[in-house]
Design a protein around this motif. Structure first.
Motif, PDB file in Angstrom:
ATOM      1  N   GLU A  64     -17.219  -8.891   8.961  1.00  0.00           N
ATOM      2  CA  GLU A  64     -16.554  -7.916   9.838  1.00  0.00           C
ATOM      3  C   GLU A  64     -17.125  -6.507   9.650  1.00  0.00           C
ATOM      4  OE1 GLU A  64     -12.408  -7.278   8.909  1.00  0.00           O
ATOM      5  OE2 GLU A  64     -12.754  -7.688   6.809  1.00  0.00           O
ATOM      6  N   ASP A  66     -13.000 -10.080  -1.279  1.00  0.00           N
ATOM      7  CA  ASP A  66     -14.255  -9.504  -0.780  1.00  0.00           C
ATOM      8  C   ASP A  66     -15.424  -9.583  -1.745  1.00  0.00           C
ATOM      9  OD1 ASP A  66     -13.128  -6.744   1.364  1.00  0.00           O
ATOM     10  OD2 ASP A  66     -12.816  -8.907   1.403  1.00  0.00           O
ATOM     11  N   ARG A  93       0.886  -1.166   0.000  1.00  0.00           N
ATOM     12  CA  ARG A  93       0.000   0.000   0.000  1.00  0.00           C
ATOM     13  C   ARG A  93       0.919   1.210   0.000  1.00  0.00           C
ATOM     14  NH1 ARG A  93      -4.138  -3.734   3.292  1.00  0.00           N
ATOM     15  NH2 ARG A  93      -5.589  -4.049   1.591  1.00  0.00           N
TER      16      ARG A  93
HETATM   17  O1  F6P Z   1      -9.891  -6.241   1.118  1.00  0.00           O
HETATM   18  C1  F6P Z   1      -9.619  -7.576   1.404  1.00  0.00           C
HETATM   19  C2  F6P Z   1      -9.407  -7.739   2.886  1.00  0.00           C
HETATM   20  O2  F6P Z   1      -9.052  -9.052   3.140  1.00  0.00           O
HETATM   21  C3  F6P Z   1     -10.623  -7.370   3.724  1.00  0.00           C
HETATM   22  O3  F6P Z   1     -11.614  -8.370   3.709  1.00  0.00           O
HETATM   23  C4  F6P Z   1      -9.981  -7.181   5.070  1.00  0.00           C
HETATM   24  O4  F6P Z   1     -10.763  -6.421   5.964  1.00  0.00           O
HETATM   25  C5  F6P Z   1      -8.709  -6.447   4.684  1.00  0.00           C
HETATM   26  O5  F6P Z   1      -8.360  -6.880   3.374  1.00  0.00           O
HETATM   27  C6  F6P Z   1      -7.560  -6.704   5.636  1.00  0.00           C
HETATM   28  O6  F6P Z   1      -6.514  -5.838   5.224  1.00  0.00           O
HETATM   29  P1  F6P Z   1      -5.005  -6.179   5.677  1.00  0.00           P
HETATM   30  O7  F6P Z   1      -4.603  -7.425   4.965  1.00  0.00           O
HETATM   31  O8  F6P Z   1      -4.220  -4.961   5.223  1.00  0.00           O
HETATM   32  O9  F6P Z   1      -5.035  -6.358   7.168  1.00  0.00           O
END
Ligand code: F6P
Ligand code: ADP
Length: 322
Positions: free
Chosen positions: A225, A130, A75
Motif C-alpha cells: 500500500e 509491517d 491511539r
Molecule cells: O502498522 C500496521 C498497519 O497494519 C499498516 O500496515 C496499515 O497501513 C495500518 O496499520 C492500518 O492502520 P489502522 O488499523 O489504524 O487502519
C-alpha cells in the motif's frame, strides 16, 4: 539483586498476531522471577486513564493461540503531550510499578522513550505486521501476515488459471514493503511493487506481455500500500498492455487469525527477554532477534533508523518469476 519490584505490560498501535503470546510470556516470566506484573488496558490511553490491573498466571491462560490483543490497543493523542505522559507516569508510580514493557510499533516506541525519560524504565517489543522496525530481523505478527497473503494468492491462482486472467493484490505496509516482498517471493509473483524500489510500470506491462507470449496463463502483481493502490496499478497495466487484471485488496484480514508457531515462539522469546533485561536493571531499550540472537538496542537508535530493505531477496524473486 532484582532491579524492579513490579512491571506493567501494554499493547499499543496497530495490533498484530502474537501480541497475546508476548503478553503471556511477560506475565509468566515476571511471576517466575518473583516480580509482580500488571496489565494496562487500551495502550497509552488506558495508562492515562489508570486502567491498570494486577495479573496472575491464570490471567493469560488460553491466549497464546489468539490473534489480536486481550489488552486491546488505542491511539492516544493525549499521550503525545508532556502532561499526558506525566499523568501516565504518576499512575505507574502510585502502584509501585518501576518497569514497563510496551508491545507495538515505532510510534509506540517513541512513547516508551518518553516514559523512560520520566524515570520509568521501559523495554519495547516489536509488535506490528509491517516488519518495519530496525534492529530486529522480524517483528511479531509479520510471519502470520505473510502467511495470510500467500494463502489468499493460492486461492486466487485457481480462478486466475480458470480464466487465464491476472491479479493485482494490494497488501499492507505503509512505509515498508516486506509483506509484499516475502509474500511475493513465496507466491512466485511476477511483479512486486514496494515503496523502497523505483516502479517502472511500463517495464512491468512489457514483462507480463512477454510472459503471456511464452504461454504463462496468468501473472500476479503484488503491491504494498505504501507503493500505491492496486486499482491504479491495474488501470495503468490495462492502458499499457490491454492485460485485464482483477484487483484484490486484502486489508485488515492480514491483521487477524491465529499466530503462526514462528510468531508465537518469537513473541515468547522476546517477552521473557524483556522481563529479564528489566530485572537486570536495563531500560530505554527495544528488544529484537538478529540472526537468532536476542538483542536490546537503545530505543532512540531504533526509531531513528529505517529498516533495511533486502534487495537480494527482491532480485531473487524477480529472477525466479520468469
Ligand atoms: O502498522 C500496521 C498497519 O497494519 C499498516 O500496515 C496499515 O497501513 C495500518 O496499520 C492500518 O492502520 P489502522 O488499523 O489504524 O487502519
Ligand atoms: P505504532 O506503534 O503501530 O507505530 P502509532 O504510530 O499509532 O502506532 O503510535 C501508537 C501510540 O503511541 C500513539 O497513539 C501515541 O499515543 C503514542 N506515540 C506515538 N508517537 C509518539 C511520540 N512521538 N511521543 C509520545 N507518544 C507517541
Amino acid at each position: 539483586m532484582v532491579a524492579v519490584q513490579s512491571i506493567a505490560v501494554l499493547t499499543s498501535g496497530g495490533d498484530s498476531q502474537g501480541m497475546n503470546a508476548a503478553v503471556r510470556a511477560v506475565v509468566r516470566s515476571a511471576l517466575a522471577h518473583g516480580v509482580r506484573v500488571y496489565a494496562v488496558q487500551r495502550g497509552y490511553h488506558g495508562l492515562i486513564q489508570g486502567d491498570i490491573r494486577e495479573m496472575d498466571a491464570r490471567s493469560v491462560g488460553d491466549i497464546i493461540q489468539r490473534g489480536g490483543t486481550i489488552l486491546q490497543t488505542a491511539r492516544s493523542k493525549e499521550f503525545m503531550t508532556r502532561e499526558g505522559q506525566e499523568v501516565a507516569a504518576a499512575h505507574l508510580r502510585a502502584l509501585g510499578i518501576d518497569g514497563v514493557i510496551v508491545i507495538g510499533g515505532d510510534g509506540s516506541y517513541q512513547g516508551a522513550q518518553k516514559l523512560h525519560d520520566l524515570g520509568i524504565r521501559t523495554m519495547g517489543l516489536p509488535g506490528t505486521i509491517d516488519n518495519d522496525i530496525a534492529y530486529t530481523d522480524y517483528t511479531i505478527g509479520f510471519d502470520t501476515a505473510v502467511g495470510i497473503v500467500v494463502d489468499a494468492i493460492n486461492k486466487l491462482r485457481d480462478t486466475m488459471t480458470s480464466h487465464e486472467r491476472s491479479s493485482v493484490v494490494e497488501v499492507m505496509g505503509r512505509h515498508c514493503g516486506d509483506i509484499a516482498l516475502y509474500a511475493g517471493l513465496a507466491s512466485g509473483a511476477e511483479a512486486i511493487l514496494v515503496p523502497e524500489m523505483a516502479i517502472d510500470i511500463k517495464a512491468i506491462a512489457q514483462r507480463m506481455q512477454m510472459h503471456a507470449c511464452r504461454g504463462k496463463r496468468h501473472s500476479i502483481v503484488i503491491v504494498a500500500e505504501g507503493a500505491g493502490r492496486g486499482a491504479d496499478v491495474a488501470a495503468q497495466l490495462y492502458a499499457l498492455s490491454d492485460i485485464e487484471c482483477r484487483v484484490t485488496v486484502l486489508g485488515h484480514i492480514q491483521r487477524g487469525g491465529t499466530p503462526t508457531p514462528n510468531d508465537r515462539i518469537l513473541a515468547s522469546r522476546l517477552g521473557d527477554f524483556a522481563v529479564r533485561r528489566l530485572i537486570a536493571g536495563d531500560g530505554g531499550k527495544a528488544c529484537g532477534v538478529i540472526q537468532g540472537q536476542l538483542v536490546a538496542t537503545d530505543i532512540a537508535a531504533v526509531v531513528a533508523a529505517r529498516k533495511r530493505f533486502d534487495t537480494d531477496l527482491y532480485e531473487l524473486a524477480m529472477r525466479l518469476s520468469q
